[in-house]
Design a protein around this motif. Sequence first.
Motif, mmCIF file in Angstrom:
data_model
loop_
_atom_site.group_PDB
_atom_site.id
_atom_site.type_symbol
_atom_site.label_atom_id
_atom_site.label_comp_id
_atom_site.label_asym_id
_atom_site.label_seq_id
_atom_site.Cartn_x
_atom_site.Cartn_y
_atom_site.Cartn_z
ATOM 1 N N ALA A 66 0.840 -1.204 0.000
ATOM 2 C CA ALA A 66 0.000 0.000 0.000
ATOM 3 C C ALA A 66 0.871 1.250 0.000
ATOM 4 O O ALA A 66 2.000 1.241 0.500
ATOM 5 N N HIS A 67 0.335 2.304 -0.595
ATOM 6 C CA HIS A 67 0.997 3.612 -0.568
ATOM 7 C C HIS A 67 0.174 4.518 0.336
ATOM 8 O O HIS A 67 -1.007 4.736 0.094
ATOM 9 N N ALA A 68 0.794 5.045 1.385
ATOM 10 C CA ALA A 68 0.079 5.901 2.335
ATOM 11 C C ALA A 68 -0.144 7.294 1.743
ATOM 12 O O ALA A 68 0.372 7.631 0.678
ATOM 13 N N PHE A 106 5.644 5.334 2.145
ATOM 14 C CA PHE A 106 5.226 6.718 2.399
ATOM 15 C C PHE A 106 6.334 7.698 2.057
ATOM 16 O O PHE A 106 7.516 7.373 2.106
ATOM 17 N N HIS A 107 5.913 8.911 1.665
ATOM 18 C CA HIS A 107 6.857 10.026 1.480
ATOM 19 C C HIS A 107 6.932 10.698 2.843
ATOM 20 O O HIS A 107 5.919 11.193 3.343
ATOM 21 N N ALA A 108 8.103 10.740 3.444
ATOM 22 C CA ALA A 108 8.200 11.122 4.854
ATOM 23 C C ALA A 108 7.943 12.608 5.111
ATOM 24 O O ALA A 108 7.231 12.962 6.044
ATOM 25 N N PRO A 145 9.859 4.141 3.984
ATOM 26 C CA PRO A 145 10.046 5.506 3.476
ATOM 27 C C PRO A 145 10.621 5.439 2.060
ATOM 28 O O PRO A 145 11.451 4.588 1.765
ATOM 29 N N GLU A 146 10.138 6.345 1.216
ATOM 30 C CA GLU A 146 10.478 6.280 -0.211
ATOM 31 C C GLU A 146 11.500 7.361 -0.578
ATOM 32 O O GLU A 146 11.433 8.481 -0.050
ATOM 33 N N THR A 147 12.379 7.041 -1.490
ATOM 34 C CA THR A 147 13.244 8.079 -2.061
ATOM 35 C C THR A 147 12.355 8.980 -2.924
ATOM 36 O O THR A 147 11.582 8.485 -3.733
ATOM 37 N N ALA A 177 13.121 6.085 -10.506
ATOM 38 C CA ALA A 177 12.734 7.240 -11.325
ATOM 39 C C ALA A 177 12.903 8.525 -10.507
ATOM 40 O O ALA A 177 13.380 9.543 -11.018
ATOM 41 N N HIS A 178 12.531 8.470 -9.242
ATOM 42 C CA HIS A 178 12.696 9.636 -8.368
ATOM 43 C C HIS A 178 14.168 9.995 -8.180
ATOM 44 O O HIS A 178 14.535 11.174 -8.211
ATOM 45 N N LEU A 179 15.012 8.997 -7.974
ATOM 46 C CA LEU A 179 16.445 9.293 -7.805
ATOM 47 C C LEU A 179 16.995 9.971 -9.054
ATOM 48 O O LEU A 179 17.778 10.922 -8.978
ATOM 49 N N ILE A 214 10.829 -1.631 -4.853
ATOM 50 C CA ILE A 214 11.328 -0.704 -5.867
ATOM 51 C C ILE A 214 10.152 -0.079 -6.607
ATOM 52 O O ILE A 214 9.169 -0.769 -6.904
ATOM 53 N N HIS A 215 10.255 1.210 -6.881
ATOM 54 C CA HIS A 215 9.326 1.862 -7.800
ATOM 55 C C HIS A 215 10.101 2.177 -9.068
ATOM 56 O O HIS A 215 11.223 2.688 -8.996
ATOM 57 N N LEU A 216 9.477 1.904 -10.203
ATOM 58 C CA LEU A 216 10.155 2.138 -11.468
ATOM 59 C C LEU A 216 9.135 2.515 -12.529
ATOM 60 O O LEU A 216 8.181 1.780 -12.772
ATOM 61 N N CYS A 257 5.251 -0.469 -10.740
ATOM 62 C CA CYS A 257 5.316 0.498 -11.828
ATOM 63 C C CYS A 257 4.213 1.549 -11.675
ATOM 64 O O CYS A 257 3.053 1.212 -11.461
ATOM 65 N N GLU A 258 4.610 2.820 -11.800
ATOM 66 C CA GLU A 258 3.682 3.945 -11.624
ATOM 67 C C GLU A 258 3.508 4.761 -12.906
ATOM 68 O O GLU A 258 3.090 5.912 -12.845
ATOM 69 N N SER A 259 3.857 4.183 -14.053
ATOM 70 C CA SER A 259 3.650 4.895 -15.325
ATOM 71 C C SER A 259 2.155 5.169 -15.540
ATOM 72 O O SER A 259 1.326 4.534 -14.903
HETATM 73 ZN ZN LIG Z 1 5.488 7.367 -3.719
#
Ligand SMILES: [Zn+2]
Length: 280
Positions: A66-68, A106-108, A145-147, A177-179, A214-216, A257-259
């Motif tokens: 899940a994504h908070a 989560f994005h902190a 926590p996400e980059t 992708a965020h990095l 991983i998110h890509l 994947c979040e495309s």
């Molecule tokens: Zn995110």
Amino acid sequence: MSELLFGVAGVPKGARGTSSEAGVDRVRELGLDAIELAWVRGARMGEEAARSLGEHARRRGVLLTAHAAYYINLNAETKEKRAKSRNYILQAARTGALCGVRSVVFHAASYMGRDPEDAYRVVKDQVEEVAGILREEGNPVTLRPETTGKPSQFGSLEEVLRLCAEVEGLAPCIDLAHLHARSGGAFNSYEEFVEALRRVEEALGREALKDLHIHLSGISYTSKGERKHLMLSDSDLHYGKVLEALCRLGVRGVVICESPDQAADAQLLQHTYRELCGSG
Ligand SMILES: [Zn+2]
């Protein structure tokens, strides 16, 4: 984990309906393995609905994460806002436990103009409190926590790894992708991806690479970092090199994947990975 699984963020296109159950069914149909429930406005599901979704996913062999909420800012100015942010994470982990999600991402925080080191200390205090409460409740969900994609946001690779090393119950979500966007175009070669994964290993041990999240996806960016997610084919991110690095280092876990058409790109990633790496 024994494999590297590929999945989507949110209910993918082509699902019969907008429910998470329909998303799970579509993921299975597409030959994918996982879905990250997009609780980006908070986890609002009741207990019964959560249990029934968990059962549905288990029966179909689809892994749930899940994504908070997007509003989380553990470095917010006021105590009230920080408490609210802690609650979003607690709520996601509690609902998550009911439906058997493996991780809550989560994005902190944002830096809010603070010195990054000061922001780090505030964020760490908040996360420790949340992780402590969940531990006491016997909650098995891993907080990740996400980059993040913008240099104004807390969440460089170093910060995320340090937080995970210093707070029990945390593991990283490495959004490649965020990095790439955060650094204005770096993190885009095989060597850089291997280096990023080696840093995960150095900070958290070999086992972190055996259960990595991983998110890509494709991404566009400016000097201020992330602009928006794109399809992989419309982006300059060398996703094939990411997959090669994941294969070479024997990384296991989940790639989400979040495309914009997340299912099509998740399938592209899965297919490319299998070609590069055998069946994985
Ligand atoms: Zn995110």
